[in-house]
Design a protein around this motif. Structure first.
Motif, mmCIF file in Angstrom:
data_model
loop_
_atom_site.group_PDB
_atom_site.id
_atom_site.type_symbol
_atom_site.label_atom_id
_atom_site.label_comp_id
_atom_site.label_asym_id
_atom_site.label_seq_id
_atom_site.Cartn_x
_atom_site.Cartn_y
_atom_site.Cartn_z
ATOM 1 N N LYS A 61 0.646 -1.214 0.011
ATOM 2 C CA LYS A 61 0.155 0.070 0.000
ATOM 3 C C LYS A 61 0.944 1.119 0.071
ATOM 4 N N GLN A 62 1.899 1.300 0.928
ATOM 5 C CA GLN A 62 2.712 2.619 0.894
ATOM 6 C C GLN A 62 3.433 2.865 -0.393
ATOM 7 N N HIS A 63 4.020 1.996 -1.078
ATOM 8 C CA HIS A 63 4.750 2.198 -2.226
ATOM 9 C C HIS A 63 3.676 1.947 -3.614
#
Length: 200
Positions: free
Chosen positions: A142-144
């Motif tokens: 999700k973050q990347h």
């Protein structure tokens, strides 16, 4: 953690006196037993009436994972069915580990069994049932905001990279495994018992 040593098998002569084996199907069948195996003639007659000619063993299921395997009790001692098969066929003590090539531990056909070890076994695993991407070793980060590829090898989780395309991530994982002699089918499908649950 030290692995518990495998239980020593009964002599192959005893196994062949008690059981018939069908290599093509993997079935072990109880033979009719001579009275010498029993304390009384009546006991032997009852045993042969109930068990002779029937498939030996019991199907076991891990309630947490759904993993299935088979055991056979010989003189009240349980043994793993695939180890009995190995001893029956080779007339030798089975190796420390035996792998099921199709990853179905209930399929003890002779051509489905091969000598293995911890490393080889880890290179021939089914897709984890918690997998959500459809590709073993690939998850959405999700973050990347990208597909993350990774693979465990010799007890270490290796980060392979982040990819915009899931097919590129899958290709990177397959390449990593191929260079380390993983089974080509490693992680390609759910285990048979998980496929049944998914289809149901």
């Amino acid at each position: 953690m030290t692995r518990k040593p495998a239980k020593q098998m009964p002599p192959s002569g005893v196994l062949k006196a008690l059981l018939d084996y069908e290599p093509g199907t993997g079935l072990l069948i109880w033979k009719k037993r001579d009275k010498k195996w029993f304390l009384s003639q009546a006991h032997g007659k009852r045993w042969n009436t109930v068990f002779s000619g029937k498939r030996a063993g019991t199907l076991k299921t891990n309630p947490r994972t759904g993993y299935k395997w088979r055991t056979i009790s010989i003189f009240d001692k349980p043994y793993l069915e695939h180890r009995i098969v190995w001893a029956w066929m080779t007339e030798k003590e089975p190796p420390e580990q035996i792998d099921h090539l199709d990853r179905d531990a209930t399929n003890n056909a002779w051509l489905n069994l091969c000598e293995s070890d911890v490393l080889k076994n880890s290179h021939n695993q089914s897709m984890p049932k918690r997998n959500t991407s459809g590709v073993t070793g690939v998850t959405w980060h999700k973050q990347h905001k990208a597909w993350m590829a990774r693979c465990g090898f010799k007890g270490v989780m290796h980060h392979i990279g982040y990819f915009d395309d899931i097919e590129e991530a899958a290709s990177a994982v397959l390449s990593f495994r191929a260079k380390r002699n993983f089974n080509p089918d490693h992680g390609m499908a759910l285990a048979p018992y998980h496929r049944v649950l998914a289809d149901g």
